[in-house]
Scaffold this motif. Structure first.
Motif, short mmCIF file in Angstrom:
data_model
loop_
_atom_site.label_atom_id
_atom_site.label_comp_id
_atom_site.label_asym_id
_atom_site.label_seq_id
_atom_site.Cartn_x
_atom_site.Cartn_y
_atom_site.Cartn_z
N GLU A 421 44.87 51.73 36.34
CA GLU A 421 44.10 51.00 37.35
C GLU A 421 42.60 51.13 37.13
N GLU A 422 42.08 52.32 36.77
CA GLU A 422 40.65 52.53 36.55
C GLU A 422 40.46 53.24 35.20
N ASN A 452 37.01 41.69 36.65
CA ASN A 452 38.06 42.39 37.40
C ASN A 452 37.51 43.34 38.44
N MET A 454 33.99 46.28 38.88
CA MET A 454 33.54 47.51 38.22
C MET A 454 32.52 48.21 39.12
N THR A 455 32.29 49.49 38.81
CA THR A 455 31.35 50.32 39.56
C THR A 455 30.40 50.96 38.55
N THR A 481 32.65 52.21 35.50
CA THR A 481 34.06 52.46 35.79
C THR A 481 34.69 51.12 36.11
N HIS A 483 38.19 48.26 36.34
CA HIS A 483 39.59 48.10 36.80
C HIS A 483 40.32 47.22 35.82
N SER A 484 41.56 47.56 35.59
CA SER A 484 42.34 46.78 34.63
C SER A 484 42.81 45.47 35.22
N LYS A 486 42.00 42.50 38.38
CA LYS A 486 40.97 42.02 39.28
C LYS A 486 41.27 42.47 40.68
N GLU A 487 40.21 42.97 41.38
CA GLU A 487 40.36 43.48 42.73
C GLU A 487 40.87 42.40 43.65
#
Length: 490
Positions: A421-422, A452, A454-455, A481, A483-484, A486-487
């Motif tokens: 996930e991250e 997707n 990111m932070t 960081t 994410h694999s 999209k939120e």
């Protein structure tokens, strides 16, 4: 006395009186010029805006003309204050400048020197004093010491000075009374200090004007396109160093700059001047002398600031000229100005009073008409022949051309989907396959992470990308960081 010596002395005198300093003092309007300039320009007000200067000169002229008798009236110039100030600019007594987008007048070095001479002559205090003679003798003694390279004699002088200081220290520790100087002696010392301080503004002005003269010479040579730009700038730097080291004005400025650069000495100078104002001998001095003594430190600061401002302005002008220097355009502008001046001179010979010139409000438009599109054939050119489809004859090296192409999004998305996930983007890029660790793939990975979600962190990530030819390149960016998926996507 021979005729050649007399003639040489007379020629030197003629050359001296052509100097703007003496020309200002011996002209017909000299008393008026000295009086007005000393009123408008003061140590606390070295620069005056052009509008204020014209107003104050006009007011002083009207008042003096009203109070003057017939004889004195002939020593007051005619014309408006604007005409008078422009005449002073042409004679080299005033210098127009632009400061903070405002046009101002400043006294030239010649005018400062002339006002100083007039002030000393009119004070009635010029005399041979003990302090001035001692200053001269001490200067000669320092010169002799600096010129003497014998270490034995220098050591003997230093030991003699130390012995005298040790004897005075021992006498004071033994309780011997301190002999206080009388007021007349202190007054002489104060007058000598004022005499030395009055000479500084003219020296500072000469240094500033020499820098401005260098600026004009450099800009003229750059515009003339006679020598390479590097040679012109190298000569400018050498001349700037020469001004500050090889002239009396430059050495005075360098010494004052060292003084201004020492905060402890400045504080000590301010304290000493304040204490002197409280001494009994200061009460014997008139109000102008006390004010002048108190302003010695401020005069130093203003003089140094004037020279530094001239240096900054010269550097800015020369830098702008180097950046925008275009010899072809400058020559075109010069030709255009010469043509305009020639046309104006021809028009002045034929025109009459009251004639007007119609201004050119827009440039004329060229009438081109219809341009032919072909040279020989009047018929339009035929379109290109259609391409032949023959896939069998096409050879395409997919490997090499694909390697130098854009990001491989399909492979990257498949790789990202298996990272959880991250994940840290820098770690993920370092663990990718050799075919997806190119610089463009790093951009593609960043694009996928942004798409997707990111932070960004506060740390800095560093990765190494490999080009298809095997060369590598390092990139640094803010830690990401990603994410694999999209939120918000189930």
């Amino acid at each position: 006395m021979t005729s050649s010596r007399a003639e040489a002395a007379y020629q030197r005198s003629l050359a001296a009186f052509k100097n703007p300093t003496l020309d200002m003092l011996h002209g017909r309007y000299a008393p008026f010029v000295v009086a007005v300039l000393s009123l408008v320009f003061t140590p606390d007000r070295p620069a005056v805006s052009v509008a204020d200067a014209h107003a104050e000169v006009g007011e002083a002229t009207d008042l003096l003309r009203y109070l003057a008798d017939e004889e004195a009236d002939r020593r007051i110039p005619t014309g408006t204050a604007r005409d008078v100030c422009r005449q002073w600019v042409r004679l080299g007594w005033l210098v127009p400048q632009i400061e903070d987008d405002v046009e101002v007048y400043r006294l030239s070095a010649h005018a400062v020197g002339a006002l100083e001479i007039a002030g000393r002559a009119g004070s009635g205090r010029t005399r041979v004093s003990t302090s001035r003679v001692r200053s001269l003798l001490e200067a000669i003694e320092r010169l002799a010491d600096d010129a003497d390279a014998d270490p034995e004699r220098r050591l003997a002088r230093l030991e003699e000075q130390r012995a005298a200081l040790d004897a005075e220290i021992a006498s004071l520790r033994a309780g011997a009374p301190v002999e206080a100087a009388d007021e007349e002696h202190l007054l002489e010392e104060a007058e000598n200090v004022l005499h030395l301080a009055r000479e500084l503004p003219a020296d500072f002005s000469r240094v500033a004007e020499s820098i401005k003269a260098m600026q004009r010479d450099v800009v003229a040579e750059l515009r003339g396109d006679v020598r390479p730009t590097g040679d012109v700038l190298r000569e400018y730097l050498q001349r700037g160093q020469h001004v500050l080291q090889s002239t009396p004005e430059g050495r005075a400025f360098a010494g004052a700059l060292r003084l201004i650069g020492d905060p402890e000495r400045i504080d000590r100078l301010a304290t000493q001047l304040h204490v002197l104002q409280t001494r009994p001998f200061a009460q014997v001095m008139d109000a102008d002398q006390r004010a002048e003594l108190e302003a010695v430190g401020r005069r130093l600061e203003q003089g140094v600031e004037e020279v530094l401002t001239a240096q900054r302005r010269a550097s800015h002008v020369i830098t702008a000229q180097v950046r925008t220097h275009d010899p072809v355009r400058d020559r075109q502008v010069d030709d255009l100005l010469r043509a305009a001046m020639a046309g104006l001179q021809a028009w002045m010979q034929e025109s009459r009073p009251g004639d007007r010139v119609t201004p050119l409000r827009s440039f004329p438009v060229a009438g081109l008409g219809h341009l032919r599109q072909t040279l020989s054939d009047i018929h339009p050119a035929a379109g290109p022949e259609p391409l032949e489809e023959s896939p069998a004859d096409v050879e395409f090296d997919e490997g090499d051309q694909r390697a130098w192409g854009g990001p491989r999004y399909a492979e990257l998305e498949e790789y990202v989907a298996g990272l959880g996930e991250e994940f840290d983007l820098a770690t993920a890029f370092a663990g990718a396959g050799p075919d997806t660790r190119r610089p463009v793939d790093l951009l593609g990975l960043l694009e996928i992470a942004h798409r997707n979600g990111m932070t960004e962190g506060e740390n800095i990530s560093v990765v190494e990308a490999v080009r298809p030819d095997g060369t590598s390149r390092r990139f640094a960016f803010g830690a990401v960081t990603a994410h694999s998926v999209k939120e918000g996507t189930p």
